[in-house]
Design a protein around this motif. Sequence first.
Motif, PDB file in Angstrom:
ATOM      1  N   UNK A 122      67.490 103.574  52.258  1.00 22.10           N
ATOM      2  CA  UNK A 122      68.189 104.390  53.014  1.00 22.10           C
ATOM      3  C   UNK A 122      68.633 105.816  52.490  1.00 22.10           C
ATOM      4  N   UNK A 123      67.830 106.064  51.335  1.00 19.81           N
ATOM      5  CA  UNK A 123      67.942 107.535  50.926  1.00 19.81           C
ATOM      6  C   UNK A 123      66.590 108.143  50.875  1.00 19.81           C
ATOM      7  N   UNK A 124      66.611 109.522  50.581  1.00 21.20           N
ATOM      8  CA  UNK A 124      65.167 109.874  50.447  1.00 21.20           C
ATOM      9  C   UNK A 124      64.644 110.340  49.405  1.00 21.20           C
ATOM     10  N   UNK A 125      65.112 110.297  48.286  1.00 21.38           N
ATOM     11  CA  UNK A 125      64.828 110.548  46.864  1.00 21.38           C
ATOM     12  C   UNK A 125      65.690 110.162  45.993  1.00 21.38           C
ATOM     13  N   UNK A 126      64.989 109.478  44.631  1.00 18.79           N
ATOM     14  CA  UNK A 126      65.823 109.010  43.668  1.00 18.79           C
ATOM     15  C   UNK A 126      65.199 109.450  42.266  1.00 18.79           C
ATOM     16  N   UNK A 127      66.282 109.472  41.251  1.00 17.23           N
ATOM     17  CA  UNK A 127      65.656 109.603  39.940  1.00 17.23           C
ATOM     18  C   UNK A 127      66.397 108.842  38.837  1.00 17.23           C
ATOM     19  N   UNK A 128      65.981 108.458  37.697  1.00 20.69           N
ATOM     20  CA  UNK A 128      66.815 107.876  36.814  1.00 20.69           C
ATOM     21  C   UNK A 128      66.653 108.605  35.523  1.00 20.69           C
ATOM     22  N   UNK A 129      67.580 108.724  34.585  1.00 17.72           N
ATOM     23  CA  UNK A 129      67.352 109.550  33.132  1.00 17.72           C
ATOM     24  C   UNK A 129      66.364 108.625  32.275  1.00 17.72           C
ATOM     25  N   UNK A 180      72.037 101.120  48.063  1.00 26.69           N
ATOM     26  CA  UNK A 180      71.806 101.167  49.589  1.00 26.69           C
ATOM     27  C   UNK A 180      72.956 101.038  50.308  1.00 26.69           C
ATOM     28  N   UNK A 181      73.996 100.251  49.959  1.00 28.30           N
ATOM     29  CA  UNK A 181      75.388  99.679  50.758  1.00 28.30           C
ATOM     30  C   UNK A 181      75.908 101.331  50.631  1.00 28.30           C
ATOM     31  N   UNK A 182      76.047 102.121  49.495  1.00 31.76           N
ATOM     32  CA  UNK A 182      76.567 103.382  49.459  1.00 31.76           C
ATOM     33  C   UNK A 182      76.093 104.259  50.299  1.00 31.76           C
ATOM     34  N   UNK A 183      74.769 104.518  50.250  1.00 26.61           N
ATOM     35  CA  UNK A 183      74.114 105.273  50.953  1.00 26.61           C
ATOM     36  C   UNK A 183      74.278 105.038  52.634  1.00 26.61           C
ATOM     37  N   UNK A 184      74.402 103.897  53.072  1.00 22.74           N
ATOM     38  CA  UNK A 184      74.546 103.663  54.345  1.00 22.74           C
ATOM     39  C   UNK A 184      75.983 104.017  54.872  1.00 22.74           C
ATOM     40  N   UNK A 185      76.949 103.755  53.835  1.00 22.90           N
ATOM     41  CA  UNK A 185      78.264 104.071  53.910  1.00 22.90           C
ATOM     42  C   UNK A 185      78.479 105.759  54.125  1.00 22.90           C
ATOM     43  N   UNK A 186      77.691 106.621  53.307  1.00 18.54           N
ATOM     44  CA  UNK A 186      77.703 107.897  53.467  1.00 18.54           C
ATOM     45  C   UNK A 186      77.105 108.451  54.509  1.00 18.54           C
ATOM     46  N   UNK A 232      70.702 111.346  48.679  1.00 20.18           N
ATOM     47  CA  UNK A 232      69.592 111.002  47.328  1.00 20.18           C
ATOM     48  C   UNK A 232      70.476 110.342  46.168  1.00 20.18           C
ATOM     49  N   UNK A 233      69.639 109.740  45.344  1.00 24.53           N
ATOM     50  CA  UNK A 233      70.401 109.035  44.341  1.00 24.53           C
ATOM     51  C   UNK A 233      69.961 109.322  42.942  1.00 24.53           C
ATOM     52  N   UNK A 234      70.809 109.263  41.896  1.00 21.75           N
ATOM     53  CA  UNK A 234      70.602 109.777  40.517  1.00 21.75           C
ATOM     54  C   UNK A 234      71.488 108.465  39.808  1.00 21.75           C
ATOM     55  N   UNK A 235      70.496 107.822  38.650  1.00 19.80           N
ATOM     56  CA  UNK A 235      71.288 106.840  38.136  1.00 19.80           C
ATOM     57  C   UNK A 235      70.812 107.147  36.589  1.00 19.80           C
ATOM     58  N   UNK A 236      71.860 106.734  35.718  1.00 19.29           N
ATOM     59  CA  UNK A 236      71.498 107.001  34.289  1.00 19.29           C
ATOM     60  C   UNK A 236      70.194 106.100  33.664  1.00 19.29           C
ATOM     61  N   UNK A 237      70.463 105.010  34.397  1.00 14.80           N
ATOM     62  CA  UNK A 237      69.193 104.130  33.806  1.00 14.80           C
ATOM     63  C   UNK A 237      68.621 103.112  35.026  1.00 14.80           C
ATOM     64  N   UNK A 238      67.151 102.965  35.200  1.00 19.76           N
ATOM     65  CA  UNK A 238      66.652 102.227  36.039  1.00 19.76           C
ATOM     66  C   UNK A 238      66.183 100.671  35.471  1.00 19.76           C
ATOM     67  N   UNK A 239      66.486  99.734  35.983  1.00 22.47           N
ATOM     68  CA  UNK A 239      65.985  98.343  35.594  1.00 22.47           C
ATOM     69  C   UNK A 239      64.699  98.145  36.273  1.00 22.47           C
ATOM     70  N   UNK A 240      63.965  97.534  35.499  1.00 19.88           N
ATOM     71  CA  UNK A 240      62.458  97.285  36.093  1.00 19.88           C
ATOM     72  C   UNK A 240      62.537  95.808  36.440  1.00 19.88           C
ATOM     73  N   UNK A 241      62.214  95.603  37.646  1.00 20.66           N
ATOM     74  CA  UNK A 241      62.435  94.201  38.452  1.00 20.66           C
ATOM     75  C   UNK A 241      61.009  93.694  38.376  1.00 20.66           C
ATOM     76  N   UNK A 242      61.038  92.339  38.375  1.00 16.23           N
ATOM     77  CA  UNK A 242      59.596  91.729  38.840  1.00 16.23           C
ATOM     78  C   UNK A 242      59.401  91.443  39.975  1.00 16.23           C
ATOM     79  N   UNK A 243      58.252  91.696  40.691  1.00 17.69           N
ATOM     80  CA  UNK A 243      58.092  91.768  42.024  1.00 17.69           C
ATOM     81  C   UNK A 243      58.584  90.601  42.747  1.00 17.69           C
TER      82      UNK A 243
END
Length: 249
Positions: free
Chosen positions: A80-87, A223-229, A238-249
């Motif tokens: 529900x957001x358009x772009x995102x990045x992690x440091x 996603x919940x925060x984006x929908x509320x916004x 758009x979203x920015x996070x300090x760290x991106x966890x890698x999930x198994x498919x």
Amino acid sequence: MQSAAELARGVLGTVRRALYPPACVACGTLTDSEFALCGTCWREAGFLAGALVCDACGTPLPGQDDGPVHCDDCLRRPRPWTRGRAALPYRGTGRALVLALKHSDRTDLAKPLGAWLAAAARPLVLPGQALVPVPLHWTRLARRRHNQAQLLAREAGRHLGLPVLPDALVRTRSTKSLGHGGREARAKSLEGAIAPHPRRGAALAGRPVLLVDDVMTSGATLAAAAQASLAAGATGVRVIVLARALLEP
């Protein structure tokens, strides 16, 4: 010629460095400068700047950065957001720093981590944009005494020259920790759990929003925060996070 105040600050700084020499913010090894990483922790951190990442969720991808691409997960499940990045990736140094900020009262880490967050966020900045930290429920905030997303947003906002709206969103109910649940369980747990603040949420109307959080796992919280916004009238998220966890498919 230095003024008396400048001279005094210099002397105090020298004394402080002698008593408390600069150390790596991750492991405590002595370093040459304050709020820095030692060589080992820096190499282990795996900063994502310049790497090929998904343009929507920031997860690292194989190959070279030659234009916007999306990971399979974001292609299957549009965000529900358009772009995102992690440091950073959420492992090694990145994981240690996130956990220290969140659970060990290391609020001093907000200074370097917020600067790294700002650097990763620069490609996402838009005119009129505001930083909005993902909120904590008041019960969790009382236990933790700080919202790590808010600390990061304030520091990043200072570097980016963007306003921070710390109370624009609220948690309407407490949710269990999402760390060990599946993707669908995470999404279900967050349904309706984040909403625009009854009064301060109006500040989101008519402007782009850059959501800030410490970690993205499945993306359910963001996603919940984006929908509320968007419900509050934001023109885009758009979203920015300090760290991106890698999930198994």
